[in-house]
Design an enzyme around this catalytic site. Structure first.
Site, short mmCIF file in Angstrom:
data_model
loop_
_atom_site.label_atom_id
_atom_site.label_comp_id
_atom_site.label_asym_id
_atom_site.label_seq_id
_atom_site.Cartn_x
_atom_site.Cartn_y
_atom_site.Cartn_z
CG ASP A 54 -2.00 1.04 1.10
OD1 ASP A 54 -2.10 1.69 0.04
OD2 ASP A 54 -2.76 1.22 2.08
CB ALA A 55 3.46 2.02 -2.17
CE LYS A 56 -3.77 5.01 -0.50
NZ LYS A 56 -3.53 3.91 0.44
NE ARG A 57 6.36 4.70 -3.62
CZ ARG A 57 6.31 4.53 -2.29
NH1 ARG A 57 5.20 4.78 -1.64
NH2 ARG A 57 7.37 4.12 -1.61
#
Lengths: 283, 283
Positions: A100-103
């Protein structure tokens, strides 16, 4: 040093099979904050990893997925990145793993992010999926879709207060931005490599989401600590394959702050899994 | 191990002063790809760091800012994160440092990202600024603004092909999404802690941007490799304080692939700085 685990990816069919077998669509969020874990673990070499390892061992029979919130690891610099890689290494092969890195960035940069989370020979980690922000459009998302049996989980409608700032803006007659995002992003891949993040705070929103993405899996944060309701989400959001991964982070991993933290997490996960079992049986 | 450098932040006044002193508003992007650096560096312990160190040493008199694209470091796992921290440590105190990380998540998670890039005692790094994605709204951006003399550089209008997918959607009469983002985000902070990313591919777009953000600094990628034109950007985008940081990455750092790479980078940076000097003098 960590040794590299055997990389096994999880495709849609296998994920559905896991949901049926375990009678669960629970995803446990490892948002592990070093200031919130039991104090006695601070004497170990890598406290966050020790905590996660025990949480995973105790809860793995009740969930089908683990979601690692990378921010909590990055905040601790090199030591945190070490904990992240070690934790990835502990994730059971039969669970669906989410970075869960929202890149998301221009093409050549998103490619690098994809390597960071998908390509173990490059980064030491190979998650099944990574969460991606949509603002920069197609070339920011597509590099994640080039990896076989890997998934991009794109932000659709989030569960936080700030979701109201832009996601609900009308962009066409009877279409809000989050709907357009889901419509457009769906066209960049398939049900087999795209999921959407859809917050659980408004059960009825799932009716709208399902109009645009009837078959996609949805990753649903916001049940528990953020106030969402499991029954409502399932009522409006489930499809024939279940189609939901419901995330719970704080409610599970911080169920107890004492030495019994892992047992308490297991009890909480089992409670949710029992509720999910009843829902799946009534489908 | 790296030793912690003295943390000095750069506020708006100091940044403007640097621009006047150096007659430059060049930002050099350290998008350092280990497969693209001169082969002889691969024999050193940390080739990416060695490359960056020499680039910084050779170019620091021609630029006022360095932007580190975190994806290129994350893709190499622990070794990459090590290079990132070491490179941050080499950034001259009189340059404005940017972690180009495109982060953003719900409040408690954005707080962790802010610690990762702003709080050296936590992560080993303290950049002046970090790039932030706006899709999740206020609570995803505000945690970055709580740090004194630190900046959030929020995506406004990006320079990539995919910017057309959502950023140009009409969200109100004569207002496109990127405009609304700039209007709304401006209200969350001040000229002293918010900048916007505005791509350079369309010079005239800066007229629109300046309607909504007349005084903000704009970080402008896309000059050079991505096709933007410096004269056009300055014509339409400059304000009385200059108000622009123009980024060049590949054109500078890969100016030569031989052992003269640092000199070649310096020559390229000097060329751009000379052009900027003329523009500043004609303001």
């Amino acid at each position: 040093m960590v040794t590299l685990k055997l990389i096994i990816t999880m495709n849609r069919k296998e994920l559905i099979e896991q949901i049926r077998t375990k009678k669960s669509f629970l995803c446990i969020g490892l948002d592990t904050d070093i200031t919130k874990i039991p104090k006695y673990l601070l004497d170990t070499e890598d406290p966050v990893y020790e905590f996660n390892k025990q949480i995973i061992e105790a809860t793995k029979e009740y969930c089908v997925s683990y979601k690692i919130n990378t921010a909590f690891y990055e905040s601790r610099g090199l030591a945190g990145w070490q904990s992240l890689i070690r934790t990835w290494n502990e994730l059971p092969k039969d669970t669906f793993s989410i970075a869960d890195a929202k890149r998301g960035d221009i093409g050549n940069t998103s490619e690098m992010y994809a390597k960071a989370f998908f390509q173990a020979e490059s980064s030491g980690m190979s998650f099944d999926s990574v969460t991606v922000a949509p603002y920069m459009g197609a070339d920011s998302v597509k590099p994640f879709l080039k990896f076989e049996n890997k998934w991009a989980i794109v932000l659709g409608l989030t569960s936080n207060e700030g979701s109201k700032d832009f996601q609900f803006l009308p962009v066409a007659e009877e279409t809000m931005l989050f709907e357009r995002v889901i419509q457009t992003v769906s066209g960049w891949g398939t049900n087999d490599n795209i999921m959407f993040v859809v917050g659980a705070t408004r059960g009825e929103s799932f009716l709208t989401i399902r109009k645009h993405a009837p078959d996609h899996f949805l990753l649903v944060p916001g049940v528990g600590a953020q106030g969402g309701n499991l029954q409502d989400v399932c009522k409006y959001g489930m499809n024939k394959d279940c189609g939901l991964l419901i995330n719970s982070s704080r409610a599970v991993i911080y169920a107890s702050s004492g030495e019994d933290f892992a047992e308490a997490a297991a009890a909480e996960a089992r409670k949710v899994q029992n509720e999910m079992k009843l829902i799946l049986e009534s489908m």
